[in-house]
Design a protein around this motif. Sequence first.
Motif, PDB file in Angstrom:
ATOM      1  N   ASP A   1      -7.462 -86.674  18.283  1.00 20.25           N
ATOM      2  CA  ASP A   1      -8.882 -86.433  17.998  1.00 20.25           C
ATOM      3  C   ASP A   1      -9.361 -85.336  18.946  1.00 20.25           C
ATOM      4  O   ASP A   1      -9.890 -85.614  20.024  1.00 20.25           O
TER       5      ASP A   1
ATOM      6  N   VAL B   1     -11.709 -82.811  20.299  1.00 16.62           N
ATOM      7  CA  VAL B   1     -13.125 -82.452  20.264  1.00 16.62           C
ATOM      8  C   VAL B   1     -13.353 -81.060  20.807  1.00 16.62           C
ATOM      9  O   VAL B   1     -14.126 -80.279  20.272  1.00 16.62           O
ATOM     10  N   ASN B   2     -12.655 -80.732  21.914  1.00 14.68           N
ATOM     11  CA  ASN B   2     -12.838 -79.435  22.572  1.00 14.68           C
ATOM     12  C   ASN B   2     -11.471 -78.898  22.968  1.00 14.68           C
ATOM     13  O   ASN B   2     -10.665 -79.601  23.588  1.00 14.68           O
TER      14      ASN B   2
ATOM     15  N   PRO C   1     -15.442 -76.038  21.306  1.00 11.78           N
ATOM     16  CA  PRO C   1     -15.583 -77.199  20.426  1.00 11.78           C
ATOM     17  C   PRO C   1     -15.010 -76.895  19.038  1.00 11.78           C
ATOM     18  O   PRO C   1     -15.101 -75.777  18.548  1.00 11.78           O
ATOM     19  N   VAL C   2     -14.464 -77.940  18.388  1.00 13.93           N
ATOM     20  CA  VAL C   2     -13.845 -77.746  17.081  1.00 13.93           C
ATOM     21  C   VAL C   2     -14.887 -77.356  16.036  1.00 13.93           C
ATOM     22  O   VAL C   2     -14.651 -76.491  15.194  1.00 13.93           O
ATOM     23  N   ASP C   3     -16.083 -77.980  16.126  1.00 12.11           N
ATOM     24  CA  ASP C   3     -17.111 -77.681  15.128  1.00 12.11           C
ATOM     25  C   ASP C   3     -17.886 -76.409  15.438  1.00 12.11           C
ATOM     26  O   ASP C   3     -18.591 -75.883  14.583  1.00 12.11           O
ATOM     27  N   ASP C   4     -17.773 -75.896  16.668  1.00 17.96           N
ATOM     28  CA  ASP C   4     -18.489 -74.654  17.030  1.00 17.96           C
ATOM     29  C   ASP C   4     -17.646 -73.879  18.053  1.00 17.96           C
ATOM     30  O   ASP C   4     -17.980 -73.812  19.252  1.00 17.96           O
ATOM     31  N   PRO C   5     -16.536 -73.326  17.614  1.00 11.28           N
ATOM     32  CA  PRO C   5     -15.625 -72.662  18.555  1.00 11.28           C
ATOM     33  C   PRO C   5     -16.255 -71.410  19.152  1.00 11.28           C
ATOM     34  O   PRO C   5     -17.191 -70.840  18.625  1.00 11.28           O
TER      35      PRO C   5
END
Length: 474
Positions: free
Chosen positions: A70, A72-73, A96-100
């Motif tokens: 998992d 996350v970063n 971050p995975v959602d906001d690299p």
Amino acid sequence: MTRRRTFTLVVLALVLVFVLGSIATIVNTRRQMTHDIDRGLADDLDISMQLYNSFELAEFDELDAFDDLDVVNNPIATILVDPESGEVLVEVPAGPVDDPLARADLSTDRIVDGVGEIFTVDSTDDGPQYRAVVGLLDDGRLLALAVPLDSVDRTIRGLSRTLAATLVAMVTLLGVIIFILQRASFRPYDELIDTAEAIADGDMDRRAVMVPADPEIRRLTDSLNTMLDRLQQSLELRRQAEDRVKEFAADASHELRTPLTTIAGYSESYLLGAASDPEVVRKQMTRINSEALRMGRLVNDLLTLARLDQGNGFEARPVVLNSLVEDAVSDAHVTDPSHRVRFEPDHGRRIRVLGDGDALQQVVANLIANTRIHAPGANVEITVDQPDHAHAVVTVADDGPGMSQDIADHVFDRFFRAGESPAADSRSSGLGLSIVAAIVDTHGGTIDLDTTPGAGSRFTITLPTEAGPDPEPS
């Protein structure tokens, strides 16, 4: 102005030192953090290369272990490149995975050129810089890892803000401390300035009374007070000299007015024809001549005193004191044979002094004349002695009426007359003893008077002797 300049320079010096220290701290901190990142990046490259060398690229999707992660970063950006085709096989951004984060500006050529190196690259957008390293896999592919330096930038910015706040607080605190210390250290100088200003306003009795512990300031204070004492003494001496000059001019005018009035009166009487008898005319001319001679003597005495007051000393040369005293006594016998003056010269002893023979002879002559005018009929005895190798003493003593202490205190004053002799005013200008005192003082000697009413007077002159060969006989 100097105090403000000193304060400003000290504060600026402290600010400069702190700024330079802060810059050095920031640079060293960034270098140390970068060095730590480089070491961690090298370790991560070794681990990643072992992982990529153990599996083919297609096998990574078949590993069940990756399905359970998992993430996350992602702290590290990963790029896998085939150098032959230039194809990017794997690219995983950092952050971050959602906001690299913005990807590192690592082109295929830059990756190929950076094999085995650790270097800094910018991001493709306005993102942070990256610290990147490139490794060569066993199959020839290139693996590049890049760590963003945003944490370093945040740390440096925080450190800069802390140092800036510290600088403001330090400057404020040290400025207050320096101001207090400077004010305390300049307090002695303020005292000196106040003293100088008070003296400039006319308060000549003002002195710097502060005695600080600093030896340099204490020496300055003592020097200032000493200078002020001497200045005040000089001003007092100048005032006294000016008063003496005014008094001298007034007395001289008064003394000259009497003979001038007499001469003018007799001459006008003659011109008006009031005196027709030859005997009367002869008496008038005799009085005019007598007053003219008196005025001439007075003028000569005034010129002598003026020359002494101006510091025009006599020609100094070795003279035998015994001989000049003997000459003065001989002249006195010729002038007035009835005047009983006794001097027993010791021709086997030659007492020498350094000075002007004529002036010293005038001293003895004036003292003898003084006894003739103020102690007529008295016996006068003169002695010359040398009590030690450095001094010679001349005494002129008489057994006349003597003087009271009030008169004795003023006998050396100019134009002073005791008035005890009926003939004193007509034959004395009141300058004889003043000239004696001035000549003796010019020769570095002293003159003293010992007298009491009814017991005569004794004048004692002490002169420094002269060491050297005997003078040539004149």
